[in-house]
Design a protein around this motif. Structure first.
Motif, PDB file in Angstrom:
ATOM      1  N   PHE A   1      -5.930  -2.589  10.992  1.00  0.00           N
ATOM      2  CA  PHE A   1      -5.557  -1.184  11.135  1.00  0.00           C
ATOM      3  C   PHE A   1      -4.143  -0.909  10.640  1.00  0.00           C
ATOM      4  O   PHE A   1      -3.870   0.137  10.061  1.00  0.00           O
ATOM      5  CB  PHE A   1      -5.641  -0.739  12.605  1.00  0.00           C
ATOM      6  N   HIS A   2      -3.226  -1.848  10.891  1.00  0.00           N
ATOM      7  CA  HIS A   2      -1.812  -1.629  10.596  1.00  0.00           C
ATOM      8  C   HIS A   2      -1.340  -2.422   9.378  1.00  0.00           C
ATOM      9  O   HIS A   2      -0.148  -2.634   9.202  1.00  0.00           O
ATOM     10  CB  HIS A   2      -0.970  -1.999  11.819  1.00  0.00           C
ATOM     11  N   GLY A   3      -2.290  -2.882   8.570  1.00  0.00           N
ATOM     12  CA  GLY A   3      -1.931  -3.596   7.356  1.00  0.00           C
ATOM     13  C   GLY A   3      -1.810  -5.092   7.533  1.00  0.00           C
ATOM     14  O   GLY A   3      -1.547  -5.811   6.568  1.00  0.00           O
ATOM     15  N   GLU A   4      -2.017  -5.604   8.757  1.00  0.00           N
ATOM     16  CA  GLU A   4      -1.901  -7.036   8.994  1.00  0.00           C
ATOM     17  C   GLU A   4      -3.119  -7.766   8.407  1.00  0.00           C
ATOM     18  O   GLU A   4      -4.194  -7.192   8.268  1.00  0.00           O
ATOM     19  CB  GLU A   4      -1.786  -7.326  10.495  1.00  0.00           C
ATOM     20  N   CYS A   5      -2.942  -9.045   8.066  1.00  0.00           N
ATOM     21  CA  CYS A   5      -4.028  -9.846   7.510  1.00  0.00           C
ATOM     22  C   CYS A   5      -4.857 -10.427   8.654  1.00  0.00           C
ATOM     23  O   CYS A   5      -4.317 -11.038   9.583  1.00  0.00           O
ATOM     24  CB  CYS A   5      -3.476 -10.962   6.623  1.00  0.00           C
ATOM     25  N   LEU A   6      -6.165 -10.246   8.582  1.00  0.00           N
ATOM     26  CA  LEU A   6      -7.069 -10.687   9.637  1.00  0.00           C
ATOM     27  C   LEU A   6      -7.770 -11.972   9.218  1.00  0.00           C
ATOM     28  O   LEU A   6      -8.233 -12.100   8.083  1.00  0.00           O
ATOM     29  CB  LEU A   6      -8.119  -9.610   9.927  1.00  0.00           C
ATOM     30  N   SER A   7      -7.871 -12.924  10.134  1.00  0.00           N
ATOM     31  CA  SER A   7      -8.604 -14.161   9.848  1.00  0.00           C
ATOM     32  C   SER A   7     -10.111 -13.948   9.944  1.00  0.00           C
ATOM     33  O   SER A   7     -10.881 -14.647   9.282  1.00  0.00           O
ATOM     34  CB  SER A   7      -8.167 -15.271  10.802  1.00  0.00           C
TER      35      SER A   7
ATOM     36  N   SER B   1       0.845  -1.196   0.000  1.00  0.00           N
ATOM     37  CA  SER B   1       0.000   0.000   0.000  1.00  0.00           C
ATOM     38  C   SER B   1       0.875   1.239   0.000  1.00  0.00           C
ATOM     39  O   SER B   1       1.303   1.712   1.033  1.00  0.00           O
ATOM     40  CB  SER B   1      -0.922   0.013   1.229  1.00  0.00           C
ATOM     41  N   GLU B   2       1.136   1.761  -1.165  1.00  0.00           N
ATOM     42  CA  GLU B   2       1.979   2.944  -1.287  1.00  0.00           C
ATOM     43  C   GLU B   2       1.158   4.176  -1.648  1.00  0.00           C
ATOM     44  O   GLU B   2       1.699   5.236  -1.862  1.00  0.00           O
ATOM     45  CB  GLU B   2       3.046   2.712  -2.368  1.00  0.00           C
ATOM     46  N   VAL B   3      -0.142   4.024  -1.725  1.00  0.00           N
ATOM     47  CA  VAL B   3      -1.003   5.118  -2.169  1.00  0.00           C
ATOM     48  C   VAL B   3      -1.824   5.611  -0.992  1.00  0.00           C
ATOM     49  O   VAL B   3      -2.372   4.824  -0.224  1.00  0.00           O
ATOM     50  CB  VAL B   3      -1.922   4.664  -3.314  1.00  0.00           C
ATOM     51  N   GLN B   4      -1.922   6.938  -0.846  1.00  0.00           N
ATOM     52  CA  GLN B   4      -2.597   7.536   0.291  1.00  0.00           C
ATOM     53  C   GLN B   4      -4.113   7.358   0.240  1.00  0.00           C
ATOM     54  O   GLN B   4      -4.812   7.720   1.161  1.00  0.00           O
ATOM     55  CB  GLN B   4      -2.264   9.029   0.363  1.00  0.00           C
ATOM     56  N   SER B   5      -4.626   6.771  -0.824  1.00  0.00           N
ATOM     57  CA  SER B   5      -6.068   6.641  -0.952  1.00  0.00           C
ATOM     58  C   SER B   5      -6.582   5.265  -0.560  1.00  0.00           C
ATOM     59  O   SER B   5      -7.704   4.911  -0.870  1.00  0.00           O
ATOM     60  CB  SER B   5      -6.493   6.946  -2.400  1.00  0.00           C
ATOM     61  N   ASP B   6      -5.754   4.454   0.135  1.00  0.00           N
ATOM     62  CA  ASP B   6      -6.189   3.135   0.590  1.00  0.00           C
ATOM     63  C   ASP B   6      -7.003   3.280   1.876  1.00  0.00           C
ATOM     64  O   ASP B   6      -6.471   3.645   2.927  1.00  0.00           O
ATOM     65  CB  ASP B   6      -4.978   2.230   0.846  1.00  0.00           C
ATOM     66  N   LEU B   7      -8.281   2.945   1.797  1.00  0.00           N
ATOM     67  CA  LEU B   7      -9.153   3.092   2.958  1.00  0.00           C
ATOM     68  C   LEU B   7      -8.843   2.045   4.020  1.00  0.00           C
ATOM     69  O   LEU B   7      -8.596   0.876   3.704  1.00  0.00           O
ATOM     70  CB  LEU B   7     -10.619   2.958   2.546  1.00  0.00           C
ATOM     71  N   ASN B   8      -8.895   2.470   5.263  1.00  0.00           N
ATOM     72  CA  ASN B   8      -8.713   1.586   6.410  1.00  0.00           C
ATOM     73  C   ASN B   8     -10.073   0.988   6.745  1.00  0.00           C
ATOM     74  O   ASN B   8     -10.709   1.338   7.738  1.00  0.00           O
ATOM     75  CB  ASN B   8      -8.152   2.404   7.580  1.00  0.00           C
ATOM     76  N   CYS B   9     -10.550   0.058   5.894  1.00  0.00           N
ATOM     77  CA  CYS B   9     -11.964  -0.311   5.894  1.00  0.00           C
ATOM     78  C   CYS B   9     -12.396  -1.103   7.130  1.00  0.00           C
ATOM     79  O   CYS B   9     -13.600  -1.227   7.378  1.00  0.00           O
ATOM     80  CB  CYS B   9     -12.312  -1.069   4.619  1.00  0.00           C
ATOM     81  N   ASN B  10     -11.457  -1.657   7.905  1.00  0.00           N
ATOM     82  CA  ASN B  10     -11.843  -2.350   9.133  1.00  0.00           C
ATOM     83  C   ASN B  10     -11.723  -1.474  10.370  1.00  0.00           C
ATOM     84  O   ASN B  10     -11.915  -1.952  11.486  1.00  0.00           O
ATOM     85  CB  ASN B  10     -11.012  -3.627   9.301  1.00  0.00           C
TER      86      ASN B  10
END
Length: 740
Positions: free
Chosen positions: A453-459, A408-417
């Motif tokens: 929140f921090h880019g980690e993959c959630l189960s 994710s290098e783009v500032q437009s990536d929503l933190n959807c969770n």
């Protein structure tokens, strides 16, 4: 109740303070009405506005830090012959909101320096610590700020010490603005006709709401700085407007302030088709009918209404669901996969490019498709936005993933969770279902829905789970599509589904393409033909697999089977000649070999009338009808049992599953025995189905499986026969056509 319409000008009124500001607005109408602001008694003065400022003056030292200034505002409007009068009964005043100030010190004050168009009297003392002020002006001038100074008069020879508000500024009352409510988020309309605006921002110290009177101007007509003591509840900033119609636009892409227009849905209902029965046609709303060959009027071409006018073409193909490429408001430069607003359709899809006509046009389209048994599914993007004009600048730490997050290098990536973004997504989806009667959603870039929140993959990503169990959304079609609009590739993902989520099956596309070009083993093709049990045998079934060979991203079908360029290796293309269904593919529409989305052309309706277009359309309808007619085998909710499937080579020998040189595969789907003697054995409902596919560059001679006595095989499709006439059009067997 009258609407408050744009006026000629707004003039701020200041008492002993800075210069006035004037905001020029567009003339609209000449309504005159009364507006009263009061704290303590019952007034009836006709078409005047009375503003009374009440302050607590300490009895001794004027150094009381708890000293307060109150101003209440209430507007009730009745319209008769362009004259609106106020209702200011005592019970109404008791319900009015109170604008609260804290002061550094107490002090006397006087009313002077009335601005143009306003009449002021001097402060009147009603009791020891209560003062009132009457101000009269044309109420068309609201909303505006009423500013004043408080000064201590203990030192008669000095100019007096200024008393500041709790914000260390002069006192300023927004006339026509109220504190508002923290819920619901966004723009909403209150029962009294006023508008409420609320927004989440945890990390911002100041929030300024900008109102515009035109979409072409860059400078707002009014900037309202929200007071954290009055307009903030927790992390929600809020304000309501008595007369925001004066401006008409607010900053988030300069959207028009308007209520959802009333619409008569009459007896509309959701078709609620079983997932396994869907035959889906993907289309882009503007490109579908904007070509002049559509022969539609200019105001309908490229719109929702234009799509509805072409309903018969959808019926001619036998489809029962349309999948719309994103129609949420988006930035035209970046395209539909980068939205900037989640609650309104793109104005370009409406007959007049205005919000009301666009909304009604889309609803009419949905209603007409439903009446013909066709569901409407929308592609939606909630993992990224346009780079500007969306949620940027409100609270980037909360709404967006920070730069530098992996992938994710783009500032437009929503933190959807993130909880507030999750609420935004759920509110948006529910809005489309309740207001537009949408039947389902296909979530683009669904792999990013799994990020924390921090880019980690959630189960167990909260948003995915919330959608699966939402009492409204869980009744719709919810489909995960792992195509990434940034990189234009599909990312393989193990997606948690709770037996609710379907998936766009990219493996089906890849394995079929690879088989046709001789790059795949037979077992891979067999897995796809049987419903992709390696993906969907975990409690869902084959109906949750959305199978495609060509789609709106990548090469169109005619190019998939026409190009073998090394530069297109990722497209798995090979010139072999196989027809499938996607917008434009039914008539062989090409992008010139380009896989890029922007190189897709508008649908050419002239191609439908060509020999190829007519034959291919009929072939697609035949396949759609066969699938429905033999739903016992081809539209199943569960997988077939092993004993219902037999696999063959060309001579009925077992297939060489792992031999990459083998390019022929046949299968027989066997029906379960039916004990009802009333059903004729000759009925095709009881018949087995035999399929064979040959991707080799030479022909094969087939040996058909033996049948019980009294039954025989009938040929339904044979693509080895000359064009046209290679398939059954009315259920009759296909006769072999020999060349002259």
């Amino acid at each position: 109740m009258a609407n408050l319409l744009p006026s000629l000008a707004i003039q701020t009124c200041c008492l002993n303070c800075q210069a006035a500001q004037s905001y020029k607005l567009t003339p609209f109408s000449q309504y005159v009405y009364g507006n009263k602001i009061s704290c303590f008694d019952k007034l009836d003065r006709g078409n005047k506005l009375f503003c009374r400022e009440q302050q607590n003056v300490p009895k001794s030292s004027f150094q009381n830090l708890n000293s307060k200034v109150y101003a209440t505002s209430r507007v009730s409007i009745d319209q008769t012959e362009e004259r609106v009068t106020t209702i200011t009964e005592l019970e109404d005043l008791k319900k009015a909101s109170t604008y609260l100030f804290r002061t550094d010190t107490g002090g006397q004050s006087s009313a002077t320096d009335a601005r143009k168009g306003m009449n002021l009297n001097t402060f009147t003392q009603y009791s020891f610590d209560r003062f009132g002020l009457e101000m009269e002006f044309d109420a068309k001038q609201i909303p505006f700020y009423f500013s004043f100074l408080l000064k201590s008069s203990l030192d008669a020879e000095a100019r007096g010490s200024e008393i500041k508000s709790h914000r260390k500024t002069n006192f300023c009352v927004p006339v026509g603005f109220l504190p508002g409510y923290p819920a619901p988020l966004g723009l909403s309309f209150l029962p009294d006709g006023s508008m409420n605006f609320s927004i989440f921002s945890r990390n911002m110290e100041n929030v300024v709401l900008c109102l515009y009177d035109d979409t072409t101007v860059e400078t707002p007509a009014l900037e309202l700085e929200l007071d954290p003591y009055v307009n903030r509840s927790g992390d929600i900033w809020h304000v309501s407007f008595e007369s925001a119609w004066t401006f008409g636009y607010f900053q988030r892409t300069l959207d028009r302030l308007c209520k959802e227009p009333a619409f008569d849905w009459a007896d509309d209902f959701h078709p609620n088709l079983p997932m396994e029965n869907l035959i889906v046609y993907t289309l882009n709303v503007p490109r579908f009918t904007q070509h002049k060959s559509s022969q539609l009027p200019t105001d309908l071409a490229g719109t929702f209404s234009g799509l509805a006018e072409k309903l018969q073409h959808l019926k001619d193909l036998g489809v029962n669901a349309v999948l719309l490429e994103p129609v949420l408001t988006y930035d035209e430069e970046t395209g539909p996969y980068f939205p900037c607003h989640f609650f309104s359709p793109m104005n370009l899809c409406g007959p007049s490019a205005g919000p009301v006509s666009t909304i009604n046009s889309m609803k009419e389209m949905v209603k007409k498709l439903h009446a013909n048994g066709i569901e409407v599914i929308m592609e939606v993007v909630f993992t990224n936005t346009a780079k500007d004009g969306a949620l940027q600048g409100i609270d980037d730490v909360s709404y967006y993933h920070a730069n530098g997050v992996k992938d994710s290098e783009v500032q437009s990536d929503l933190n959807c969770n993130y909880p507030i973004v999750q609420q935004l997504v759920l509110d948006s989806l529910r809005h489309w279902v309740t207001e537009f009667h949408i039947d389902g959603f296909c979530f683009i870039n669904a792999s990013s829905l799994l990020r924390g929140f921090h880019g980690e993959c959630l189960s167990r990503p909260p948003l995915v789970e919330a959608i699966a169990f939402d009492p409204l959304l869980s009744k719709t079609k919810i489909i995960a599509d792992f195509w990434d609009p940034y990189e234009m590739v599909t990312k393989e993902t193990h997606f948690p589904h709770w037996m609710k989520w379907a998936e766009i099956n990219t493996r089906f596309c890849n394995d079929v393409r690879n088989f046709l070009r001789g790059k795949s083993i037979l077992s891979n093709l067999a897995t796809r033909l049987c419903g992709s049990g390696d993906i969907f045998s975990d409690g869902r079934g084959p109906g949750f697999s959305f199978n495609f060979i060509a789609r709106n991203s990548g090469l169109p079908l005619v190019d998939v089977v026409s190009f073998s360029d090394g530069d297109l290796a990722a497209e798995l293309s090979w010139n072999c000649g196989v027809p499938v269904l996607n917008m434009g593919d039914e008539c062989g529409q090409s992008s010139g070999g380009s896989p890029f989305y922007n190189d897709r052309k508008p649908f050419d309706w002239n191609a439908i009338g060509t020999g190829f277009g007519i034959q291919t359309t009929q072939f697609i309808l035949f396949l759609s009808s066969l699938r429905k007619r033999r739903s016992d085998l081809l539209q199943r909710r569960s997988f077939l049992n092993e004993e219902n499937i037999e696999w063959h080579g060309s001579d009925l020998s077992p297939p060489s599953w792992e031999d990459p040189s083998r390019r022929f595969l046949a299968m027989t789907l066997k029906v379960d025995k039916v004990e009802d003697p009333l059903i004729s054995k000759a009925s095709d409902i009881l018949g087995n189905l035999y399929f064979a596919v040959n991707a080799a560059n030479h022909s094969e001679t087939l040996v058909l499986p033996p049948l019980p006595e009294g039954m025989s095989w009938s040929r339904l499709v044979d693509t080895a026969l000359p064009f046209p006439g290679f398939f059954s059009t009315k259920g009759e067997p296909v006769l072999e056509q020999m060349a002259a």
